[in-house]
Design an enzyme around this catalytic site. Structure first.
Site, mmCIF file in Angstrom:
data_model
loop_
_atom_site.group_PDB
_atom_site.id
_atom_site.type_symbol
_atom_site.label_atom_id
_atom_site.label_comp_id
_atom_site.label_asym_id
_atom_site.label_seq_id
_atom_site.Cartn_x
_atom_site.Cartn_y
_atom_site.Cartn_z
ATOM 1 C CD GLU B 50 -1.906 -2.308 1.695
ATOM 2 O OE1 GLU B 50 -0.669 -2.754 1.877
ATOM 3 O OE2 GLU B 50 -2.765 -3.098 1.722
ATOM 4 C CG PHE B 112 -10.232 -9.150 11.826
ATOM 5 C CD1 PHE B 112 -8.955 -9.593 12.244
ATOM 6 C CD2 PHE B 112 -10.692 -9.193 10.198
ATOM 7 C CE1 PHE B 112 -7.846 -10.081 11.217
ATOM 8 C CE2 PHE B 112 -9.623 -9.587 9.453
ATOM 9 C CZ PHE B 112 -8.521 -10.125 9.715
ATOM 10 C CD GLN B 113 -7.658 -6.809 7.987
ATOM 11 O OE1 GLN B 113 -8.581 -6.964 7.153
ATOM 12 N NE2 GLN B 113 -6.767 -7.540 7.619
ATOM 13 C CE LYS B 162 -18.119 -5.920 4.216
ATOM 14 N NZ LYS B 162 -17.460 -6.448 3.046
ATOM 15 C CG MET B 480 22.897 11.467 3.207
ATOM 16 S SD MET B 480 24.196 12.489 2.299
ATOM 17 C CE MET B 480 23.097 13.184 1.009
HETATM 18 C C1 LIG Z 1 12.647 5.176 5.337
HETATM 19 C C2 LIG Z 1 13.940 5.815 5.646
HETATM 20 N N1 LIG Z 1 14.642 5.384 6.664
HETATM 21 C C3 LIG Z 1 15.974 5.934 6.925
HETATM 22 C C4 LIG Z 1 16.173 6.901 6.262
HETATM 23 C C5 LIG Z 1 17.517 7.612 6.713
HETATM 24 N N2 LIG Z 1 18.403 7.720 5.536
HETATM 25 C C6 LIG Z 1 18.679 8.604 4.789
HETATM 26 S S1 LIG Z 1 19.443 8.441 3.312
HETATM 27 C C7 LIG Z 1 20.016 6.816 4.054
HETATM 28 C C8 LIG Z 1 20.844 6.154 2.986
HETATM 29 C C9 LIG Z 1 20.163 5.646 1.773
HETATM 30 O O1 LIG Z 1 21.135 4.783 1.297
HETATM 31 P P1 LIG Z 1 21.141 4.400 -0.197
HETATM 32 O O2 LIG Z 1 19.569 4.151 -0.723
HETATM 33 O O3 LIG Z 1 21.817 3.305 -0.648
HETATM 34 O O4 LIG Z 1 21.580 5.759 -0.938
HETATM 35 P P2 LIG Z 1 22.930 6.370 -1.004
HETATM 36 O O5 LIG Z 1 22.932 7.518 -0.088
HETATM 37 O O6 LIG Z 1 23.875 5.214 -0.633
HETATM 38 O O7 LIG Z 1 22.853 6.905 -2.466
HETATM 39 C C10 LIG Z 1 19.089 6.503 5.077
HETATM 40 C C11 LIG Z 1 19.287 5.279 5.575
HETATM 41 C C12 LIG Z 1 15.258 7.476 5.525
HETATM 42 N N3 LIG Z 1 15.593 8.812 4.831
HETATM 43 N N4 LIG Z 1 14.197 7.029 4.922
#
Ligand SMILES: Cc1ncc(C[n+]2csc(CCOP(=O)(O)OP(=O)(O)O)c2C)c(N)n1
Ligand SMILES: [Mg+2]
Lengths: 160, 566
Positions: B50, B112-113, B162, B480
């Site tokens: 979803e 439920f749900q 529903k 990052m």
């Molecule tokens: C759902 C979610 N969880 C955690 C983060 C924190 N976060 C920001 S950038 C990142 C790394 C992303 O890794 P990748 O997709 O490999 O991208 P890269 O930076 O290596 O290009 C994380 C964990 C986020 N933005 N979103």
């Protein structure tokens, strides 16, 4: 600074939680709150007291406005207005203090609304200072319980 | 006309011009799904989670410039939408989400749900509704669309018990919606326009700072006109990219944490800053007192609460960006005191200064022969698609490289989860975008971490023949976060290495998609060309230099002039 804000709302389920959620979610303060229906059954009026600097109060009014169910927001502090609170105080009233309690209640134009063998319940309305004054005076006699409403406010008629 | 609620629901969607809806069925919406089989005009896209339905609807809405629509079941179906809704809320995306709900008589019984999805999503929707009475069904759906697409756009959720969709309801011709409490201000106050234009007229060092509002209000042409008329340099937020042509000499690219050196320097030194549909996000402003410290600030926004929220504004203009910019352009066309040549002359020294900054630290990276640089991949994507692709991104370094190096010339071509920064946004968004623009090239610039958050959508892409391309900038890191650890945590790489990674080429194949890999710079172009030729869904796995960083970078909480450079 302290502000009293009056919010006219659509009288619908969930509206109150939109307002309180806004305050908690954005870290605004609510010092007191009271809500009731208005003349028009479809709207209710919520009065809240809050505090913060000008920019916070500006955000509070703007964010309240942004809620779809909000009809009107008035910062009462910008208008000539009347504010009231109500308090119910259960105060000790034994043989030697009963008369004094009655006298104090009378001076403050309060009412005794329940009489027990050892206590009275006193009802009082007024602004914050008056309520505080009564509490301070009754405290040495022995206050057993206090219930207070939030502030409600209404603007005064324009002079001239 | 009387009909079943479910039928009225479908009729409402048809009446609202809905062509595609993204969804996933369940018990609470089975009646709506039953009715959906009968419509000839609405295509339903069955996602595999979803959250993906919401991101796809978000991107669909952005590309179309209309409301995206999603339909999910109660309970877990509804809770799975929350991240997507929150993202759309942060980015002001017009969207209507329908959730199923248990029958009204069971509400509150922990049935439920059953979840209180209206309660859960209250802070992340523009507005939401629980339809308790069947007679409210049709008007509520209409109001939801109205709210989503007008004013500052945003997601609106409608929770449908529903029994309500099974009840008989009245369906009457739609009337224009009049809401007592909701009247967004579209037209700017002439006095404020006058004040703003006078300030701009006197400016020696003006800067236009354009945000997502420019794109939402389709104001890109009006913005371009104003910038050109007065010779004002333009910088854009992440959400504003494409609001002004990125390859135009007046464009300074993006500002903020990973903005260009010259954009950040220009903002720090400007004397008039004209913010258009932007919200002074902390990723843009850095340390707030050092943001445009010498500038008179003009702020155009349709949402009054955006104005003076983070930065004190001198000349607020509450209006739709397009209307306000039109009024400003007209003011200058009329004004006797305005002379185009003179404006050019007046800003000459300013442009010279910006050109010097640009020359001193252009946007760039250290090229290497043997390893693939991620920036090079994005540049190649730009070149081989002639800058005309729709680019979605995941979140992290991949997102910033896409924003920096794919110079967007047109609006509605860059899709990213800007405000919330949701890993897993890009791929479902690419699917949504492709549904909205079947003839365009759609590329998800992805990270190896993020792509795994909605990788199941390969099945959706395949099922609907979506030829989206996924370009994984594979550094085998949560890059990052690793970059922050490198710079600010003494290289303590706590849990940012993705020790086990799938073979993305094999994974693509497992879904019947095409997988390609490049490990050397010389393989980048052939792989992209091959992918662009392929009619199928493609994963391109670019094995990039692992520890590449995104620069410039303003460390969080620092002034935007305190940039770390390449
Ligand atoms: C759902 C979610 N969880 C955690 C983060 C924190 N976060 C920001 S950038 C990142 C790394 C992303 O890794 P990748 O997709 O490999 O991208 P890269 O930076 O290596 O290009 C994380 C964990 C986020 N933005 N979103
Ligand atoms: Mg990575």
């Amino acid at each position: 600074m302290r502000h009293t804000i009056s919010v006219l709302l659509q009288n619908k389920p969930g509206v109150l939680s939109r307002v309180t959620g806004l305050f908690s979610g954005r870290g605004f303060n609510i010092d007191s709150l009271s809500v009731g229906e208005t003349l028009d059954k479809e709207t209710s009026c919520l009065t809240l007291e809050t505090h913060g600097d000008d920019s916070i109060i500006e955000q509070i009014t703007k964010q309240l406005h942004k809620l779809i169910d909000v009809i009107k927001v008035t910062d009462m502090s910008e208008h000539d207005h009347v504010e009231r609170e109500m308090v119910l105080i259960r105060v000790k009233a034994e043989a030697h203090t009963r008369a004094e309690v009655l006298r104090i209640v009378d001076i403050f134009r309060g009412k005794v609304v329940d009489v027990g063998p050892k206590s009275y319940v006193v009802e009082l309305t007024g602004d914050k200072n008056k309520i505080q004054a009564v509490i301070d005076i009754l405290r040495p006699i022995g206050i057993q319980e206090i219930v207070r409403t939030g502030t409600i406010a209404i603007t005064r008629a324009k002079k001239s | 006309m009387k009909m079943k609620g479910a039928q009225a629901f479908v009729k409402c969607l048809e009446e609202q011009g809905v062509e595609v809806i993204f969804g996933f069925p369940g018990g609470a919406v089975i009646d709506l799904y039953d009715e959906l089989m009968r419509t000839k005009t609405i295509k339903h896209v069955l996602v595999r989670h979803e959250q993906a339905a919401i991101h796809a609807a978000d991107a669909y809405g952005r590309v179309k410039g209309d409301v995206g629509v999603a339909l999910v079941t109660s309970g877990p179906g509804a809770t799975n939408t929350v991240t997507g809704i929150a993202s759309a809320y942060c980015d002001s995306i017009p969207m209507v989400v329908f959730t199923g709900q248990v029958p009204t008589m069971l509400i509150g019984n922990d049935a439920f749900q059953e979840v209180d999805i209206v309660g859960i999503t209250r802070p992340v929707t523009k507005h939401n509704y629980l339809v308790k009475n069947a007679e409210d069904l049709v008007p509520t759906i209409r109001e939801a669309f109205h709210l989503a697409r007008t004013g500052r756009p945003g997601p609106v959720l409608v929770d449908l018990p529903k029994d309500v969709v099974n009840a008989m309801v009245k369906f009457e011709e739609a009337e224009p919606i009049r809401m007592r409490t909701y009247r967004p201000t579209y037209e700017p106050h002439p006095g404020q326009i006058e004040k703003a234009c006078q300030a701009i007229l006197k400016a020696a060092r003006p800067v236009l700072y354009a945000g997502g509002g420019v794109i939402h209000s389709n104001a890109n042409e009006e913005l371009t006109e104003l910038a050109k008329k007065l010779d004002i340099p333009v910088t854009m937020t992440l959400m504003g990219l494409g609001g002004f042509p990125g390859t135009d000499p007046l464009s300074m690219g993006m500002l903020g944490m990973h903005g260009t050196y010259f954009a950040n320097m220009a903002v720090a030194n400007c004397d008039v800053l004209i913010a258009v549909g932007a919200r002074f996000d902390d990723r843009v402003t850095g340390r707030i007192d050092a943001f445009a410290p010498h500038a008179k600030i003009i702020h155009i926004d349709i949402d009054p609460s955006s104005i003076s929220k983070n930065v004190k504004v001198d000349i607020p203009i509450v209006a739709d960006c397009k209307h306000a910019l039109t009024a400003m352009n007209a003011w200058f066309d009329r004004a006797k005191e305005f002379d185009k040549k003179q404006a050019k002359e007046q800003h000459k020294a300013w442009h010279k200064q910006i050109a010097e900054w640009r020359k001193k630290h252009p946007l760039g990276y250290v090229e290497e022969k043997n390893v693939i640089k991620p920036q090079f991949v994005v540049q190649k994507l730009h070149e081989l698609t002639k800058g005309e692709a729709i680019i979605s991104t995941e979140v992290g370094q991949n997102q910033m490289w896409a924003a920096q190096f794919y110079h967007f010339n047109k609006p509605r071509a860059f899709l990213t989860s800007g405000g919330l920064g949701v890993m897993g946004y890009g791929f479902p968004a690419a699917i949504g975008a492709q549904m909205a623009a079947p003839d365009r090239i759609v590329i998800d610039v992805a990270g190896d971490g993020s792509i795994q958050m909605n990788i199941q959508e390969l099945a959706t892409a395949r099922q609907y023949g979506c030829p989206v391309k996924i370009a994984i900038l594979n550094n085998n890191y949560l890059g990052m976060v690793r970059q922050w650890q490198e710079l600010f945590y003494d290289k303590r790489y706590s849990h940012t290495t993705l020790d086990v990674a799938p073979d993305f080429v094999a994974l693509a194949k497992a879904y019947g998609a095409v997988g390609l890999r490049a490990t050397k710079p010389s393989e980048v172009e052939p792989v992209i060309k091959e992918a662009l030729k392929t009619k199928n869904t493609v994963i391109m796995d670019f094995v990039i230099s692992r520890e590449e960083g995104v620069y410039p970078m303003v460390p969080a909480g620092k002034a935007t002039t305190e940039m770390l450079l390449v």
